[in-house]
Design an enzyme around this catalytic site. Structure first.
Site, PDB file in Angstrom:
ATOM      1  N   ASP A 117     -28.798  21.411 -14.051  1.00  0.00           N
ATOM      2  CA  ASP A 117     -29.954  21.872 -14.817  1.00  0.00           C
ATOM      3  C   ASP A 117     -29.600  23.189 -15.512  1.00  0.00           C
ATOM      4  OD1 ASP A 117     -32.102  19.890 -14.347  1.00  0.00           O
ATOM      5  OD2 ASP A 117     -31.628  20.325 -12.258  1.00  0.00           O
ATOM      6  N   ASP A 158     -33.030  12.778 -16.128  1.00  0.00           N
ATOM      7  CA  ASP A 158     -34.015  13.565 -15.375  1.00  0.00           C
ATOM      8  C   ASP A 158     -35.190  14.046 -16.218  1.00  0.00           C
ATOM      9  OD1 ASP A 158     -34.939  14.846 -13.064  1.00  0.00           O
ATOM     10  OD2 ASP A 158     -33.981  16.736 -13.598  1.00  0.00           O
TER      11      ASP A 158
HETATM   12 ZN    ZN Z   1     -32.746  18.072 -14.262  1.00  0.00          ZN
END
Ligand code: ZN
Length: 982
Positions: free
Chosen positions: A239, A349
């Site tokens: 991320d 995601d």
């Molecule tokens: Zn993510």
């Protein structure tokens, strides 16, 4: 035969694993602590290193400790497989605790994390460094309080206890045996086929009693009879910012990528797919050795760039043009650096996928789409893993959801067996993709995972497993698939519905930055010379990175928003100065007023010059000099008592400042539902069970308070062209101040709002009950719109109790409709005839003070006769978001110029920019109504030739252009990119 209990079989596994490392010899440590921002290796090597011992504490939150590691391999270990083993004091999940990058000979070597604890030692004298990051644990859900990371980085004692730094001998034969045993043990635990399960258990039993590897080898050699083939791709979903700031992600990438490169040397068949060019760009800038390593491994076919977007961006909130730039900059980077033209959009995601994405994938040269996020849906699980996804324009894209329902696979035999068994499209396809490896700094795949892969490649009772590349999977799976089903429309994510609203300041700055960059490009093209390509390129990339799927949605720690707000403000400012200088140059020096309109329809409206409202007439996508004294040919607006009216609407309110009536004079009908009140602010309790900043739970409606108390109502302006009433309110610990504005000649009733928001776990909405009945409402998305139900007939409708829209939503029945517009909001719900816009939330995790403080935003109600298309709702929403700009200049009265004029209101100009690789001009248009049309495009820009190109600006066809005019044909929601050659 005597059998061994399952628990004993597991004990045996632990014994085998523990027998892998033998002997221990200590390593010597010294430490140098760096507070604040990370430093380079060169600076670290010159640091003041102090004695440090195993058992000592290190690492105040967010600090860096450089450990120098020295020692000698004991002489009698010569010829053995020696490793340096570390436990830095790891706690919790890999990726969410302390991590280190090992540096050898001044170069990044390998990452050290909870799942990659050992480094191979080749020489007898040991001397290297560990750059260790003290990453504190964030809290994403209650009841534990979430810490402010901004506060924590200033404070704090060392939090990690260094538990181990030692040399060990790793026994290769013992390791092989342990891994053989483990795969069979996991397989036995996962199998439902009794016969095979008995056979595997029997082998484990024999081994447990005899320790004879032959009993394992025999079962391991039995080939798979499955028709299913899994392509297993190494992966590390990092991320770009989330529970750590961008600066830490840069280092997480360095750690994980060096580990991946090292494993590629050890395992020639290992393949690793890696998305997000922005992260590669960091390596190029800060870790050139790692970047060179990546370049070599891409060339060797082991490292696979995937993804196409600059970052794995949120797809609900960015504008259409911003998504185009995600593709443009993402794919260009991979092509320029590696010669790789990615064909897949890789967003495992991301929190929902708009129905415009298929066209964007296809128009940027892609063919495939991957996610697995919809497996998290709280109401309806997706019915397919492999299918065709059709967008609003009819484009279909081959789509795959890896059936393991994870992008962090562990390569256990159980996960592999279930992955194949759970694949929902067995009769249509025999292939699936499996992504394995730890994300977020957990270091990606472990060596043991690759070892498991070798044992599972062709093993009875398991599917076939090949270590491969995602591109190979997609190409084969698409070719071999038959009779795939088609999913039409958005891939709505039934979770994380609060992400349309959380961190409102960042969302607003995102909207402003998108618009400012659009204008900066348009007026720079108009100017011709001196196009600030480098300035705009860097500003776009700063915006694009902040559209990452944990930044823009609002799900990150406070530090991330400190960065995001600063960065986005900088983008707005940079673009603003480009706009100002271009417009000044275009208008020249003088005192005559010039109006600039970036939108592609002409505008006639009221603007304030100084504090004086005047009426202006602005050409499409161009500018004009204004006669300030010219009288407006429009019926005036006025206020009397608690009523405000112009030639089109009469608005009345009660003593509480709530709207009791909006009378449409033209249509001769009441807009509000009889007996209700409009512009009603509603405050809901907002306590999601999980994922505080992400989720709004369906039961939030159960607790709601209407804000009806009014502190004051003041007439602020009552002029022929503009009327303004100011309503001030107080509720909870918050203050809200609203200017209700109606202009002469306008159907748009604006609410310019300032809030000092001091609530906690509250959700603020504004409601307009309207006298319109329809089972469907329409919502703007990127490059078009979608319809959604206004009821909850089905579980799919129920799950959409909060939805995302861009600048407008419209509820229309035959002959009449009402649009609710906004200038920086994204969350809506329209249930029955009540239209509501989500204004503010106040989650406490992971940012304990999310959204508290000052906010400014504007929303507007636009009642209209007829269909929203003909009524000009799209144009009105554009106008609310991009006010006309006024500049003093020397143009003579009546002088006006349009850069681009399109003769059909169905066609919107999304962007005018300089081409990336030439001095040509790119004009992006799209059909916004959802209907086929022909349009004439006239341009005043120099254009001798014109081409249709793709989103990557690659020419497709030349189209005739004569005297600045060309003709185009557009299918519903079609995006056309024109390239004009001067
Ligand atoms: Zn993510």
């Amino acid at each position: 035969m005597e059998t061994v209990a399952a628990a004993d079989l597991e004990t045996k596994l632990q014994q085998l694993l523990e027998a892998v490392d033998r002997e221990r010899a200590p390593l010597e440590l010294t430490a140098y602590v760096v507070r604040g921002e990370p430093i380079t290796f060169g600076d670290a090597a010159r640091g003041d290193y102090r004695a440090f011992h195993v058992g000592d504490k290190w690492g105040p939150p967010w600090s860096t400790t450089w450990f120098r590691v020295r020692g000698d391999v004991p002489r009698d270990w010569a010829g053995k497989n020696v490793v340096a083993y570390f436990d830095l004091g790891f706690k919790g999940h890999p990726g969410f605790t302390c991590e280190a990058l090992a540096w050898r000979d001044g170069r990044p070597w390998r990452g050290v994390d909870p799942r990659h604890r050992w480094l191979p030692i080749a020489s007898p004298e040991i001397d290297f460094y560990l750059e260790a990051s003290a990453i504190p644990t964030a809290v994403v859900s209650g009841p534990a309080e979430a810490p402010s990371m901004i506060a924590l980085r200033e404070s704090g004692d060392p939090t990690f206890e260094f538990r181990a730094a030692e040399l060990r001998i790793q026994d290769a034969a013992a390791r092989k045996l342990a891994l053989d045993y483990r795969v069979l043990y996991e397989l036995a635990m996962a199998l439902t086929d009794e016969e095979r399960r008995a056979q595997v258990l029997d082998a484990l039993n024999r081994f447990a009693r005899s320790n004879d590897p032959a009993s394992l080898a025999k079962v391991l050699a039995q080939p798979s009879t499955s028709s299913h083939v899994i392509t297993a791709v190494g992966h590390a979903h990092i991320d770009t910012a989330w529970l750590w700031p961008l600066r830490e992600t840069r280092r997480k990438c360095a750690r994980t990528f060096s580990t991946a490169l090292a494993l590629m040397d050890e395992f020639p068949d290992y393949r690793f797919a890696c998305s997000q060019p922005a992260q590669y760009a960091w390596m190029k800038e800060s870790y050139p050795d790692i970047f060179e390593g990546i370049r070599r491994k891409v060339a060797a076919g082991q490292w696979e760039p995937v993804g196409s977007m600059w970052v794995e961006a949120d797809c609900n909130l960015p504008s259409g043009e911003a998504l185009v730039r995600q593709f443009l900059h993402g794919k260009r980077f991979f092509m320029q650096e590696f010669g790789v033209d990615t064909r897949e959009l890789w967003l495992p995601d991301v929190f929902g996928y708009p129905a415009s994405l298929p066209q964007l994938i296809a128009e940027s040269g892609g063919e495939y789409f991957l996610t697995q996020k919809l497996s998290w849906n709280d109401t309806n699980k997706p019915a397919h893993h492999t299918f065709m996804w059709e967008g609003i324009d009819g484009t279909s894209i081959f789509t795959h959801f890896p059936p393991a329902d994870t992008y962090n696979g562990d390569f256990s035999a159980g996960e592999i067996v279930h992955s194949a068994a759970d694949f929902k499209d067995q009769d249509r396809s025999s292939r699936s993709l499996y992504l394995y490896g730890w994300g977020d700094g957990g270091g990606g795949p472990e060596p043991d995972m690759i070892e498991s892969a070798h044992r599972l490649q062709n093993l009875d009772a398991a599917p076939h497993v090949e270590l491969g590349r995602a591109a190979e999977f997609f190409a084969r799976a698409k070719k071999e698939a038959r009779n795939l089903t088609t999913w039409v429309g958005e891939l709505y994510f039934e979770l994380h519905r609060g992400t349309y609203t959380s961190q409102a300041r960042t969302k607003k700055l995102n909207r402003r930055a998108e618009q400012a960059l659009r204008e900066a490009e348009v007026w720079s093209v108009a100017l011709g010379d001196g196009y600030p390509a480098d300035v705009l390129d860097s500003a776009w990339k700063r915006l694009l990175i902040n559209q990452f799927h944990d930044i823009l949605p609002g799900s990150s720690i406070d530090w991330v928003y400190e960065d995001a707000e600063r960065e986005l403000e900088a983008v707005v400012e940079i673009a603003g100065s480009v706009i100002t200088s271009a417009q000044s140059a275009l208008a020249g020096e003088g005192e005559k007023l010039t109006v600039f309109n970036v939108n592609s329809h002409p505008r006639r409206e009221v603007i304030e010059v100084g504090e004086r409202p005047i009426w202006v007439d602005a050409p499409a996508c161009g500018w004009a000099s204004i006669d300030e004294s010219a009288a407006a040919q429009v019926e005036p607006v006025s206020i009397s008592g608690r009523a405000m009216e112009n030639g089109l609407l009469r608005v009345t309110w009660d003593a509480g400042g709530l709207l009791t009536s909006i009378w449409d004079k033209e249509a001769k009908r009441e807009v509000l539902t009889s007996g209700t009140r409009g512009n009603l602010l509603q405050l809901h309790e907002d306590n999601p069970k999980n994922w505080d900043a992400w989720d709004v739970d369906a039961d939030y409606r159960a607790h709601s308070a209407d804000i009806t108390a009014l502190k004051s109502a003041t007439v602020e302006m009552d002029r022929p062209l503009r009327a303004v009433v100011r309503f001030a309110r107080e509720f909870g610990s918050s203050k809200l101040d609203q200017r209700m504005v109606l202009d002469a000649g306008s159907r748009v009733l604006r609410f310019e709002t300032e809030v000092d928001w001091q609530e906690e776990h509250k959700f603020l909405k504004v409601a307009f009950p309207v006298a319109v009945h329809s089972p469907r409402a329409t919502y703007e998305i990127q490059f078009g719109h979608v319809e959604r139900s206004t009821h909850s007939n089905t579980s799919w409708d129920q799950a959409r109790f909060e939805v995302c829209a861009h600048r407008w939503a419209d509820l229309g029945e035959a002959g009449y409709g009402v649009a609710l517009l906004n200038d920086c909001k994204y969350g809506y719900d329209i249930l029955g005839s009540v239209m509501r816009l989500s204004l503010l939330r106040a989650p406490t995790h992971p940012d304990p003070a999310a959204d508290r403080g000052k906010h400014r935003f504007t929303y507007a109600l636009m009642p209209h006769p007829g269909d929203f298309r003909e009524a000009g709702v799209i144009a009105a929403a554009e106008d609310l978001n991009t006010p006309l700009r006024m500049v003093r200049g020397q143009l003579t009265t009546g002088e006006r110029r349009s850069l681009i004029e399109v003769d059909s209101p169905q066609v919107v100009v999304e962007a005018i920019k300089r081409a990336e690789d030439s001095a040509e001009v790119i004009v992006r248009l799209y059909e916004a109504w959802g209907g086929r049309c022909r349009a004439r495009v006239r341009t005043s820009l120099p254009a001798s030739r014109a081409y249709l190109c793709d989103l990557m600006e690659r020419n497709r066809d030349e189209i005739p252009i004569h005297a600045g005019e060309l003709e185009v044909e557009l299918a519903p929601f079609k995006i056309l990119t024109l390239k004009l050659t001067p």
